[in-house]
Structures are given as C-alpha cells and as structure tokens.
Write an enzyme that holds these catalytic residues in place. Structure first.
Site, PDB file in Angstrom:
ATOM      1  N   LYS A  47       3.378  10.527   8.389  1.00 20.75           N
ATOM      2  CA  LYS A  47       2.733  10.118   9.635  1.00 20.75           C
ATOM      3  C   LYS A  47       3.431  10.638  10.890  1.00 20.75           C
ATOM      4  CE  LYS A  47       0.209   6.155   7.783  1.00 20.75           C
ATOM      5  NZ  LYS A  47      -1.156   6.652   8.004  1.00 20.75           N
ATOM      6  N   PHE A  84       0.852  -1.178   0.000  1.00 22.23           N
ATOM      7  CA  PHE A  84       0.000   0.000   0.000  1.00 22.23           C
ATOM      8  C   PHE A  84       0.892   1.234   0.000  1.00 22.23           C
ATOM      9  CE2 PHE A  84      -2.407   3.472   1.883  1.00 22.23           C
ATOM     10  CZ  PHE A  84      -3.583   3.421   1.136  1.00 22.23           C
ATOM     11  N   ASP A  95       9.367   2.725   1.112  1.00 20.83           N
ATOM     12  CA  ASP A  95       8.220   3.495   1.599  1.00 20.83           C
ATOM     13  C   ASP A  95       8.159   3.309   3.112  1.00 20.83           C
ATOM     14  OD1 ASP A  95       5.735   4.319   2.507  1.00 20.83           O
ATOM     15  OD2 ASP A  95       4.598   3.393   0.887  1.00 20.83           O
TER      16      ASP A  95
END
Length: 405
Positions: A261, A145, A232
């Site tokens: 984040k 993802f 990532d």
C-alpha cells in the site's frame, strides 16, 4: 489518458467499464481524471476531499511530485529487468527498508497479498527445514484479513463471510484464534505450530488495534515455543499509524513483516522483510516473481518512503489522528471511534455505514465502509486540521440525512 482525447463522456466511461469489467462490488460513480495532494478531481471538474487515499496507498499525497518525478525518470531508463540482473532502484530501496525497519533481508512482490503469500511460504519452509514435514501449522486471528489469493485467503480468519464463501476448501494448516486474547492463541497452538501471524491493527476487520499486552504476550509465547511471530503491515506500515511501522508502538519486533500500500506511492509493490535466520529458508529456487523489484515501482517506492520519513509524516499521522478521532466522537449515532494514527474506524448505530459512505461521496468526501456499521478512513498523511474539520462536517450532514431518511 483523458476521455476527451477519445471523444468520451463520463457516462461513456462508466457504461464501458460496467459492460466489460467484472462486477465485484459498489463503485463510486466518479471518473477520476486528476488527483493532487488531498483532492481527487472528477472528469467533469468536481473536486472530492480524499479520506481514503486509494485505500491507504497515497500516503504522501496524490501524485506526490517527487514520486511522479522518480517514475518519469526511471521509465525513460529501464522499465523492467526481472530478477536476473541487478538494478539501482532495487538496491537502494532494499537498503532503505532494512535500515529503517531493522530487518536483514527483503524480497519484493507486486502486492500485499503476494507479500503475505511469501511470508506464509517462508514460515512453512522454515518449520519443515528445522522441525520436520508436519511442522507447517500457522495460527491467525479471527476477523483478520490477509488478502485474496489462496494462501492469504486461507490465513484470513473470516470463514463465514464473503471472503471465503464459494472458494472452499481452503488450504490446510491454519487455525483462527480470538484477536487480543492471548489465551485463545495459546490454546490454538499445537506441537506442529511454526508461526503466529497477526495485523497490529485489524483494518478490514473493523479497525481494531492490538493491545500492547497481547502483542508482547505473543512475542513471549513464540520465543518460548520456538515459533515465528509474523506481522501483516500491508495497511498499517510506513507511517500510517504514527510510527514508521505500527509494531514500533508496542516495543515488539516480529521475525518477519509484510508491507505494501503506502510504500508504492500509487504503483503496485509489496515486500517481505525478515531476519537473516527466517529469510534463509527461502533459498534459490524456492520462491520468485517475474515482476519482483520492478525498477519503476522501486524508484517510486524509494521516493515515496523517503518523502514519508523526511517530512516526518508519522508524527503528523499521530497528531491529526488524535485530533480527528476526538472530533468524530462528537457526531450523532457514533457508538465508538477506534484507530491508531490515521487508520481510523467509526462504528455507527441505527444508521447504515454503506449509506453514509454514499451520502458523503455525494457531498464530495471519499471514505470507505468495512461493514454496515463501520466507516473506515485512511486519508493521505499530509492532511491538516482544516481537512479534518471539513470531513467531520460532511460526515455530520451525511449521518443526519441518512438517519432521517
């Protein structure tokens, strides 16, 4: 903003939101009005133990005092500048990130998916500049993802589920290979492959950590073929997995890494960090963003990352993650507990993870579910053994009640 200042109740806020906002999935029937450290407080005063941290964002605790102070100070000085002038928060943050990750250059974005878009663009341009116009192919992992904008969504290896459903055709130039299977990645590469892009831990995909052999093998493959290795770390970065960045567990350094984040302490910011050679592909005019390096977001990020590092919260993530996973393995209906640091996944059998998530919320514990089998937990990195024990106790009750229903 408080509801009482507008003469509104909890029910009013929920009804208003449901009426005017897009319906994109289940929402907790909670109206958050305050949050501090590991506690989220509802408008009615109900307190919830936070084991999802705004989806791995509030790593130094909700409303960390130093982050809040930095935001207040910078908001009173300059809230937005664009990239034309320089700014103090942006320069300090860039230096802090590069010195603590070992990269040469950084470019700020507004989110994780935008950071991944920038990394994809950089890799493609690097390939075209160095090898020719067809050299833009990137191999990513199945079940990965990388975000919901079109480039990141095309890189996401979930072609048969809701992420890509209804949005095809995806952008060309991506092939998906089996995670933790080096031979599968080798087979997916072509003469026009310029990069391999993976998460050190697949978070949304069910919390599957990479093996050391896999990531080291990818590094060797990329070095052999003249390809870029891209990580990532939007969810895994900044102490979440027990090291400053998750790749540091593996003794493997990528050519570029994305982050978001945890780095913002609650404000929207992401970044692409890269080696000088890779970063040079994005020359003037090839990339940009109006809000890149926003002074308030950079000030918040500088305070947040400084807190994470100075308080050695990576070590706490390592210790509490190990303890927490050991306790979770004792629960009923648990098939497997996976994770790295405080990125924890609990796979269930014979009970629905979504129902367990809701039941846990009713018992004042906030967790997320990535599928009907897997509960994902990414609490603030300041949690204690007492917090872990309380969460395990609530989950035990939630699983048992769902199983007996």
């Amino acid at each position: 903003m408080k509801a009482q200042d507008y003469g509104l109740t909890k029910e009013d806020i929920i009804k208003m939101s449901d009426q005017y906002m897009l319906n994109i999935g289940y929402r907790f029937p909670i109206v958050v009005e305050e949050a501090k450290d590991t506690i989220v407080k509802d408008i009615n005063g109900d307190e919830y133990l936070d084991f999802y941290a705004g989806i791995a964002v509030n790593s130094a605790g909700n409303c960390n005092e130093k982050v809040v102070a930095a935001i207040r100070e910078q908001a009173g000085q300059a809230m937005h500048t664009s990239l034309y002038p320089y700014s103090v928060p942006q320069a300090l943050l860039a230096k802090l990130i590069c010195e603590n990750t070992g990269f040469d250059r950084v470019f700020f974005q507004n989110s994780g998916t935008e950071a991944n878009e920038a990394m994809i663009k950089m890799a493609r341009k690097y390939g075209v500049d160095h090898y020719g116009p067809e050299h833009y192919h990137i191999v990513t992992a199945k079940n990965s993802f990388h975000g919901r904008t079109y480039g990141a969504l095309s890189a996401t290896g979930q072609p048969d589920n809701g992420c890509q459903k209804g949005f095809k055709p995806m952008l060309p130039g991506f092939t998906y290979a089996d995670y933790n299977d080096l031979e599968s990645f080798k087979a997916a590469c072509t003469e026009n492959t310029i990069a391999i892009m993976v998460e050190p831990v697949q978070g949304e995909g069910g919390v599957y950590p990479a093996t050391k052999e896999f990531l080291q093998g990818l590094r060797e493959l990329c070095d052999e073929k003249g390809m870029l290795l891209l990580f990532d770390e939007v969810q895994t970065g900044w102490c979440r997995c027990g090291e400053t960045m998750a790749y540091m567990h593996y003794g493997v350094k990528p050519d570029a890494v994305t982050m978001a984040k945890a780095m913002g302490g609650g404000l929207p910011i992401g970044a692409l960090a890269a080696t000088e050679e890779c970063a040079s592909a994005l020359n003037p005019g090839s990339h940009g963003s109006t809000y890149s390096g926003n002074p308030v977001c950079c000030a918040a990020s500088y305070a947040q990352i400084t807190e994470l590092l100075e308080r050695n919260l990576a070590q706490n993530a390592k210790e509490m993650g190990s303890y927490f996973m050991e306790q979770l393995e004792k629960l009923p209906h648990v098939k497997e507990v996976r994770g790295l640091g405080l990125l924890v996944g609990m796979e269930l059998v014979d009970v629905d993870a979504g129902a367990v998530k809701v039941k846990a919320m009713e018992k004042k514990l906030l967790v997320t579910a990535t599928s009907d089998r897997i509960i994902r937990m990414v609490p603030p990195l300041i949690i204690t053994k007492e917090d872990c024990d309380k969460a395990v106790s609530i989950l035990n009750e939630a699983i048992t009640e769902v199983a007996e229903a």
